[in-house]
Write a protein that holds these residues in place. Structure first.
Motif, PDB file in Angstrom:
ATOM      1  N   ASP A  62      -9.728   5.414  -1.628  1.00 31.55           N
ATOM      2  CA  ASP A  62     -10.016   6.903  -1.455  1.00 31.55           C
ATOM      3  C   ASP A  62      -9.090   8.196  -1.870  1.00 31.55           C
ATOM      4  O   ASP A  62      -9.475   8.947  -2.548  1.00 31.55           O
ATOM      5  N   LYS A  63      -7.768   7.759  -1.457  1.00 30.63           N
ATOM      6  CA  LYS A  63      -6.834   8.667  -1.796  1.00 30.63           C
ATOM      7  C   LYS A  63      -6.415   8.874  -3.180  1.00 30.63           C
ATOM      8  O   LYS A  63      -6.261   9.955  -3.674  1.00 30.63           O
ATOM      9  N   LEU A  64      -6.533   7.626  -3.632  1.00 31.66           N
ATOM     10  CA  LEU A  64      -5.933   7.467  -5.193  1.00 31.66           C
ATOM     11  C   LEU A  64      -7.504   8.104  -6.116  1.00 31.66           C
ATOM     12  O   LEU A  64      -6.796   9.113  -6.849  1.00 31.66           O
ATOM     13  N   LEU A  66       0.814   4.121  -3.115  1.00 34.76           N
ATOM     14  CA  LEU A  66       0.573   5.684  -2.859  1.00 34.76           C
ATOM     15  C   LEU A  66       1.805   6.486  -3.198  1.00 34.76           C
ATOM     16  O   LEU A  66       1.611   7.455  -3.792  1.00 34.76           O
ATOM     17  N   GLY A  97      -9.103   3.008   2.333  1.00 35.29           N
ATOM     18  CA  GLY A  97      -8.745   4.248   2.289  1.00 35.29           C
ATOM     19  C   GLY A  97      -7.873   4.678   1.440  1.00 35.29           C
ATOM     20  O   GLY A  97      -7.750   5.661   0.828  1.00 35.29           O
ATOM     21  N   MET A  98      -7.115   3.386   1.113  1.00 33.07           N
ATOM     22  CA  MET A  98      -6.193   3.666  -0.120  1.00 33.07           C
ATOM     23  C   MET A  98      -6.744   4.012  -1.398  1.00 33.07           C
ATOM     24  O   MET A  98      -6.327   5.046  -2.042  1.00 33.07           O
ATOM     25  N   GLU A 117      -9.169  10.622  -5.186  1.00 33.15           N
ATOM     26  CA  GLU A 117      -8.866  12.004  -4.663  1.00 33.15           C
ATOM     27  C   GLU A 117      -7.562  12.549  -5.732  1.00 33.15           C
ATOM     28  O   GLU A 117      -7.566  14.006  -6.016  1.00 33.15           O
ATOM     29  N   GLY A 118      -6.697  11.904  -5.836  1.00 32.38           N
ATOM     30  CA  GLY A 118      -5.603  12.305  -6.903  1.00 32.38           C
ATOM     31  C   GLY A 118      -5.887  12.265  -8.193  1.00 32.38           C
ATOM     32  O   GLY A 118      -5.159  12.349  -9.067  1.00 32.38           O
ATOM     33  N   GLN A 143       0.772  -1.207  -0.080  1.00 31.04           N
ATOM     34  CA  GLN A 143       0.076   0.001  -0.041  1.00 31.04           C
ATOM     35  C   GLN A 143       0.766   1.247  -0.031  1.00 31.04           C
ATOM     36  O   GLN A 143       0.551   2.185  -0.772  1.00 31.04           O
ATOM     37  N   ALA A 146       1.816   9.213  -6.255  1.00 39.15           N
ATOM     38  CA  ALA A 146       2.497  10.753  -5.904  1.00 39.15           C
ATOM     39  C   ALA A 146       3.300  11.300  -6.748  1.00 39.15           C
ATOM     40  O   ALA A 146       3.479  12.288  -7.218  1.00 39.15           O
TER      41      ALA A 146
END
Length: 594
Positions: free
Chosen positions: A352-354, A308, A349-350, A356-357, A304, A312
């Motif tokens: 969700d962050k991806l 991420l 959660g991973m 968002e990006g 994970q 990034a």
């Protein structure tokens, strides 16, 4: 008054005696030559009649064995083009025809005997277009003969098509002497001498001739570099092909040869006749933006945190992305459909962050369930696996990540189970699509049974590719057989990080062109720079491919239908990293082409 004068006895004998009249003797001597002449004349007339009859029969036979630019003889046939040049030559290697058993009716020339017994042979002429003429050829054995083999000569022309191979050239370059072997989908990365995962029974020549082997044929392909020939063979003995239930095991070799006015027109005709069309076009993002995969850079050690960080870095270095591909080993065991909690402690959660990006994420998947997976027992109980012949037990297979069962995609229950697990991942995490790995016939057991009979093992590949249809806008397949209608990207097999024609940089253009000839329009040319395996990587530092190789690979990929990164440009230096002008060029190229 008249007076009768008596004749003397001597004179009477001369006039009417045994010696006859001198006049009659003269006539007799002169008549013999006339009789002889008459008899000779009759003989000559009879000989002329016989000669004429023989000539007529010979002429009719000559006409019989010539049909619409095709000449047939006992050992094979040749085809001419409109200009009279020979463009196609086929030799009957496994037997010769008995021409006395041949006849012609309309556009069909047929024979019933060969040197080894009864058969059903015919050549039918078909004119589908003014610029195209085709010949349907069928040789069916009717007695206990194990194989049928015909041999096609190159005729000083270039040939294209057939299959993806490990060492790929354009045009085809067959090397060495190869006995006919099953023409079925295989993993050429693990077996460099096999036929590849994308293949069709179709070849096209530079002299505007094409050949398509019928899908019902138990087809084996061999070749001779020395004789410049391809060997087309049909057989069931020592073969993975099986006759249909109730069908005799006598082999049949049937195919169609078509000749056109030019290469373009004949290829267009064959593609429209034999290949299905894509249902739709994949996502436009795949043409405009690169795919980013975790495989070459992280292999099975992906986590994970690494995923991420990778996402990034893509953003930080100013690159765009069609989707981010999470490859092998995100599950605890092979055959499971959820994340390994040790490597991905917060998968939701991973994602969700991806999102968002701005990342869309696809997941790696495959048709295997290893014996140590929690799903193995359930799949056995439900009968979802390819089985042993005539048995209920799964036929275990070895693949590159272990030993297990392979799902039987001829079984509707197996298809539903597999599809439901993929849909679960999509609904639970918002997964965009999947990278469908494997699917080659070579991963089936040597002896096996499936719920739906497979007379041609490559039909298994077709059934597997159908699983990608619900996800095909961003899906990726590496196999294809009669799968042209599935509108996803077909990835060529993994490339090594080397320069050459064996799974190297030089093999990319020939492979992409070959797959295109076979009707697959959306081709993904694997990852830029290759897989970077330690034993299959040229030069480079820190395990990276050679810098020059990477740059040339990148430049080539800009002209391909899609681009795929794994090893990122910033892994080298600032100069390599500053390649946005290549990406901008690609976006302009895609925009103007649309």
């Amino acid at each position: 008054m008249y007076q009768i004068v008596p004749v003397a006895p001597g004179e009477q004998q001369m006039a009417g005696g045994p010696g006859g009249s001198p006049l009659k003797k003269k006539l007799s001597h002169e008549g013999r030559p006339l009789v002889m002449a008459s008899m000779l004349g009759c003989v000559l007339v009879l000989a002329a009649v016989v000669a004429w009859c023989y000539y007529s029969v010979s002429l009719r036979k000559a006409q019989l064995f010539k049909t619409a630019l095709l000449d047939l003889n006992k050992d094979g046939f040749i085809i001419h083009n409109q200009a009279g040049a020979v463009v196609f030559t086929m030799t009957f290697r496994s037997g010769t025809l008995d021409l006395d058993s041949c006849s012609k009716e309309g556009d069909i020339l047929s024979c019933t005997q060969s040197d080894s017994g009864k058969l059903n042979f015919f050549i039918q002429t078909v004119r589908p277009k003014d610029t195209v003429i085709c010949y349907r050829v069928r040789w069916e054995e009717l007695q206990n003969k194990h194989l049928v083999e015909h041999v096609m000569a190159y005729n000083d022309s270039h040939w294209y098509g057939g299959a993806e191979t490990a060492t790929q050239y354009w045009p085809i370059r067959f090397q060495g002497e190869e006995e006919p072997r099953p023409f079925i989908t295989s993993d050429v990365y693990s077996n460099r001498n096999a036929f590849g995962g994308i293949l069709e029974r179709y070849w096209l020549s530079s002299n505007a001739t094409a050949i398509k082997i019928n899908d019902s044929v138990p087809f084996h392909l061999g070749w001779s570099e020395k004789n410049r020939t391809l060997r087309f063979q049909a057989r069931y003995q020592d073969s993975p092909f099986r006759p249909l239930e109730g069908q005799q095991t006598f082999p049949e070799l049937s195919y169609r040869v078509c000749v056109g006015s030019d290469v373009t027109s004949i290829h267009k005709y064959m593609v429209r006749r034999y290949f299905t069309k894509p249902i739709k076009v994949p996502s436009a993002d795949l043409f405009k933006k690169p795919v980013w995969s975790t495989w070459a850079i992280h292999k099975t050690a992906v986590t994970q945190e690494k995923l991420l960080r990778y996402a990034a870095d893509i953003t930080r270095h100013g690159f765009n992305c069609s989707h981010l591909e999470l490859d092998d080993r995100y599950t605890a065991d092979y055959g499971e459909f959820d994340f390994d909690p040790q490597k991905f402690p917060n998968a939701s959660g991973m994602f969700d962050k991806l999102r968002e990006g701005g990342f869309q994420v696809t997941l790696w998947t495959h048709p295997f369930i290893n014996y140590d997976s929690i799903n193995f027992g359930a799949a056995v109980e439900k009968g979802l696996f390819v089985r042993e012949p005539g048995g209920e037990l799964p036929a275990l297979v070895r693949w590159w990540n272990g030993i297990g069962g392979i799902l039987d995609f001829t079984n509707p229950d197996a298809r539903e189970w597999y599809s439901s697990n993929l849909n679960m991942l999509k609904s639970r995490y918002g997964v965009t699509s999947f990278k469908f790995d494997a699917g080659e016939t070579s991963y089936l057991p040597r002896q096996f049974s499936t719920l739906g009979p497979l007379s041609n093992p490559s039909t298994f590949t077709r059934r597997y590719t159908e699983m990608a249809i619900p996800f095909m806008e961003h899906a990726e397949l590496r196999v294809g057989y009669q799968s042209q209608n599935i509108s996803c990207f077909f990835r060529i097999i993994d490339r090594d990080s080397v320069w050459g024609y064996e799974l190297g940089l030089k093999s990319i253009i020939p492979t992409v062109l070959t797959i295109g000839i076979l009707g697959y329009q959306f081709v993904l040319p694997d990852m830029i720079g290759g897989n970077a395996y330690p034993n299959h990587t040229a030069g480079g530092l820190n395990g990276l491919p050679d810098r020059e190789l990477y740059i040339r690979w990148l430049e080539l990929s800009a002209f391909m239908p899609a681009m795929q990164f794994s090893i990122p440009p910033w892994a080298y230096d600032n100069e390599v990293s500053q390649i946005k002008q290549v990406m901008n060029f690609r976006c302009r190229k895609v925009f103007y082409s649309v």
